[in-house]
Design a protein around this motif. Sequence first.
Motif, mmCIF file in Angstrom:
data_model
loop_
_atom_site.group_PDB
_atom_site.id
_atom_site.type_symbol
_atom_site.label_atom_id
_atom_site.label_comp_id
_atom_site.label_asym_id
_atom_site.label_seq_id
_atom_site.Cartn_x
_atom_site.Cartn_y
_atom_site.Cartn_z
ATOM 1 N N PHE A 234 0.838 -1.199 0.000
ATOM 2 C CA PHE A 234 0.000 0.000 0.000
ATOM 3 C C PHE A 234 0.871 1.244 0.000
ATOM 4 O O PHE A 234 1.472 1.578 1.020
ATOM 5 C CB PHE A 234 -0.910 0.020 1.235
ATOM 6 C CG PHE A 234 -2.003 -0.999 1.188
ATOM 7 C CD1 PHE A 234 -3.191 -0.732 0.542
ATOM 8 C CD2 PHE A 234 -1.831 -2.249 1.769
ATOM 9 C CE1 PHE A 234 -4.200 -1.684 0.482
ATOM 10 C CE2 PHE A 234 -2.832 -3.207 1.710
ATOM 11 C CZ PHE A 234 -4.014 -2.918 1.066
ATOM 12 N N TYR B 35 -3.924 6.680 8.703
ATOM 13 C CA TYR B 35 -3.822 5.722 7.605
ATOM 14 C C TYR B 35 -2.779 4.657 7.927
ATOM 15 O O TYR B 35 -3.027 3.454 7.847
ATOM 16 C CB TYR B 35 -3.434 6.477 6.326
ATOM 17 C CG TYR B 35 -3.683 5.725 5.051
ATOM 18 C CD1 TYR B 35 -4.857 5.929 4.343
ATOM 19 C CD2 TYR B 35 -2.751 4.835 4.536
ATOM 20 C CE1 TYR B 35 -5.105 5.249 3.155
ATOM 21 C CE2 TYR B 35 -2.991 4.154 3.360
ATOM 22 C CZ TYR B 35 -4.163 4.364 2.665
ATOM 23 O OH TYR B 35 -4.397 3.693 1.507
ATOM 24 N N THR C 68 -1.247 -1.474 -4.689
ATOM 25 C CA THR C 68 -2.611 -1.994 -4.662
ATOM 26 C C THR C 68 -3.596 -0.900 -5.032
ATOM 27 O O THR C 68 -4.480 -1.083 -5.859
ATOM 28 C CB THR C 68 -2.941 -2.509 -3.244
ATOM 29 O OG1 THR C 68 -1.899 -3.364 -2.830
ATOM 30 C CG2 THR C 68 -4.261 -3.239 -3.245
ATOM 31 N N VAL C 69 -3.449 0.258 -4.383
ATOM 32 C CA VAL C 69 -4.410 1.341 -4.566
ATOM 33 C C VAL C 69 -3.741 2.642 -4.142
ATOM 34 O O VAL C 69 -2.854 2.632 -3.296
ATOM 35 C CB VAL C 69 -5.680 1.059 -3.726
ATOM 36 C CG1 VAL C 69 -5.346 0.919 -2.257
ATOM 37 C CG2 VAL C 69 -6.736 2.141 -3.911
ATOM 38 N N GLN D 287 -4.414 6.661 -2.738
ATOM 39 C CA GLN D 287 -5.359 7.596 -2.142
ATOM 40 C C GLN D 287 -4.649 8.933 -1.983
ATOM 41 O O GLN D 287 -3.902 9.121 -1.041
ATOM 42 C CB GLN D 287 -5.819 7.095 -0.772
ATOM 43 C CG GLN D 287 -6.367 5.690 -0.799
ATOM 44 C CD GLN D 287 -7.324 5.412 0.345
ATOM 45 O OE1 GLN D 287 -8.017 6.303 0.816
ATOM 46 N NE2 GLN D 287 -7.363 4.182 0.801
ATOM 47 N N ILE E 284 -8.826 5.316 -4.588
ATOM 48 C CA ILE E 284 -9.915 5.564 -3.643
ATOM 49 C C ILE E 284 -9.829 7.026 -3.244
ATOM 50 O O ILE E 284 -8.775 7.501 -2.832
ATOM 51 C CB ILE E 284 -9.796 4.673 -2.385
ATOM 52 C CG1 ILE E 284 -9.960 3.211 -2.784
ATOM 53 C CG2 ILE E 284 -10.842 5.059 -1.364
ATOM 54 C CD1 ILE E 284 -9.894 2.267 -1.606
ATOM 55 N N ALA F 224 -9.319 0.522 1.907
ATOM 56 C CA ALA F 224 -8.279 -0.052 1.059
ATOM 57 C C ALA F 224 -8.072 -1.523 1.407
ATOM 58 O O ALA F 224 -7.956 -2.379 0.528
ATOM 59 C CB ALA F 224 -6.980 0.725 1.215
ATOM 60 N N TYR G 16 -13.044 -3.478 -4.639
ATOM 61 C CA TYR G 16 -13.602 -2.160 -4.323
ATOM 62 C C TYR G 16 -14.955 -1.971 -5.003
ATOM 63 O O TYR G 16 -15.825 -1.286 -4.499
ATOM 64 C CB TYR G 16 -12.647 -1.046 -4.753
ATOM 65 C CG TYR G 16 -11.323 -1.113 -4.035
ATOM 66 C CD1 TYR G 16 -11.296 -1.211 -2.644
ATOM 67 C CD2 TYR G 16 -10.119 -1.107 -4.716
ATOM 68 C CE1 TYR G 16 -10.096 -1.318 -1.967
ATOM 69 C CE2 TYR G 16 -8.912 -1.205 -4.047
ATOM 70 C CZ TYR G 16 -8.915 -1.316 -2.677
ATOM 71 O OH TYR G 16 -7.734 -1.415 -2.009
#
Lengths: 354, 452
Positions: free
Chosen positions: B42, B63, B110-111, B113, B135, B340, B366
């Motif tokens: 992440f 986070y 992965t994602v 933000q 996201i 996430a 998601y």
Amino acid sequence: MFYRENGQFKTSYRADQQILPIRQDRLLMAGLLVVAYLVVPWVASDYLLRAIILPFLILSLAAIGLNLLVGYCGQISLGHAAFMAVGAYAAYNLAVRVPGMNFLLVLLLAGVCAALVGALFGIPSLRIKGLYLAVATLAAQFFIDWMFARVKWFTNYASSGSVSTATVELFGWKIETPAEKYLFLLSVVSVLALAAKNLVRSHIGRSWMATRDMDVAAEVIGIRPVYAKLTAFAVSAFYVGVAGALWGFMHLGAWEPAAFGINVSLNLLFMIIIGGMGSILGSFFGAFFITVLPILLAQVPAMLGFNLSVETGSHLELMIFGALIVFFLIVEPHGLARLWAIGKEKLRLWPFPH
Amino acid sequence: MKLTGKLKLLAAAAVAAGVLASVVPQGPAYAQSKAVAKEQYFPVLVYRTGAYAPNGVPFANGYVDYLKLVNARGGINGVKLVFDECETGYATDRGVECYERMKGRNGGATVFQPLSTGITFALTDKAPGDKIPLITAGYGRADTQDGMVFKWNFPLTGTYWVAADILIQHLGKKEGGLDRLKGKKIALVYHDSPYGKEPIPLLEERSKMHGFELLQIPVTAPGVEQKSAWLQVRQARPDYVLLWGWGVMNSAALKEAQATGYPRDKMYGVWWAGAEPDVKDVGEGAKGYNALALQHGAEPNSKVAKDILRDVHGKGQGTGPKEEVGQVLYMRGLTAAMFAVEGVRRAQERYGKGKVMSAEQARWGYENLALDQKKLDGLGFAGVLRPISTSCADHMGSAWARIHTWDGAKWNFTSDWLQADDQIIKPMVKASAAKYAGEKKIAPRTVADCQA
């Protein structure tokens, strides 16, 4: 030893007046272009291309544009990011409103729009000089920022004032991957840099430099200041406008008026001051220094194995960057291009300094 | 021989530059470790410096603390999480550079933000090409709710259109019915950036519906100087002020309101203008100020906050100061991390439990989030969040929020749960997304693509 021009005789004016009169320089430049075209696209990673080389190339072009005005014609401008914005929004509007237009034509027209606006905001330069002119050009920055933020037509009525571009297509070639973008940009930048180099060697460039060195004397020898200053503003804004359009379409993809704020103008000015005023090569050095160095500095601690927290790293980066600016300006106030020239002089004598 | 001295310096500088340059091409080395990745990566985009740091730091701490908590709880079905931070300073260009640098690390991100509307706009353009989901919980483009056009964007739990809609509904309730808003004046004091402009279309729509007058008062970023904006407020005397600020702009606005004598209890902030750093400096002066809560508010008593104190801070692993756990922005970061992680957990249900999910597989997670109350309670979010379930057509998952009010020392909830009106937002989202698709020349997804 290797960098000597012994035995290279110029037998014509043409040979004497070429851009790179020494054979070694020509070889170096040819080698550089070969590497840039044939090796870099294959070797460089996506990260290197997208995050470092593309912005470097585009900002080099913008720095060349500003250098034509500040370095060659002696007119200070604090509003050049605004001309970048004009180029970017003009290109955006052309692309959205005239579907299927050739991107090269879009770029050209975006440059022309910026040139017209640049000439318009260059008019005060006929009456105001030096720092006062710099302040007057701030008007361009603020007015154009305001215009793109408020007049919705320019952003095609986007709800939040942010615009985004479609993939660029050129004669059926979709410029999508970083390597393709790189090749396209490299070609545009090479052609325009060559044009700029030739322009400053022509009578137009000489009239700019005469105006820069002493405008009264220039007038006396028959140079029209109106013409010299306005052409400098227009050509400079053309370059910067093309750079702005490329910045929007090739680098950002989606942007808002804040992308061309006053800090971009200042950065461009720092680029040419550090790189070298009145030098095309210096524009590249300066763009490298201002755009690439902070990114490299941010990664050095991690590469050396230090485990710093991000805020310490970011503070450290700013401190080292600031120190480097001061260092280079003290060592050579005429910029990195001058250091390069001194280095070349030295190399001619090396290794026998007598 | 002054020149030789200079030349030595030059040479030293050149060597230094060479060292730097040789450092950079190691970028792809990260990508090559792809095959051996056993951990879910992440990347964390943060801003711990710059004008927005007071708000960026608690979010980042929340986070990271949640990711640490998941590791302390044994990972996602045994898959450990790895993460690292990249400083953006809220600047779009640095954010994009961070994204490029991190996307290939540790087997692939992965994602992302970004916690910045500007960076979100830029990454929205790049994510589909790299096949990495974004996201943007409670920020970003409002029209990205439409998953048929924005396949890779997930504005989970709310967009600015939802926020604006709920605020107007709340004001209507206060006045005793939305029809009573007729003839009222509502001022929007906003951060002059895409973030601040995002709610305007919805507010214009609502103002046409109910006949209130909408005053738009922009504040130049970062928003330290607001004298002229509040002069306008003083002249126009609006019935309500909506505050769409971020960072230092919020506390500056509250101080100006105090100086102008504008009643704070007539001021309503968006959920990014309703946290401790915004009101702390103003203290008593901000008493009565209201703000939207993006489902959660300050939740120091929630189970998840206590878990963090026990399992992360208790073991000396805490990222920030202990006192910050449970604060509004800390919780915002924490829930963002939870989304996430839960998306990956959902993806594992389909693609294999205990495996590392690729970004594409995580995207499916998601898009098919099914966080019912039982699951949320199990994660320790009882009373903090309401159920969230996403689908192909709806990437937001939930459109509920509450209002909380500052009493001079802490935030307290002062309204019931309110839901944004789909009948207004849906058509606007559809129209805006279709326009985006037209400009970008992208074809909307087919039904088959949805089921895949």
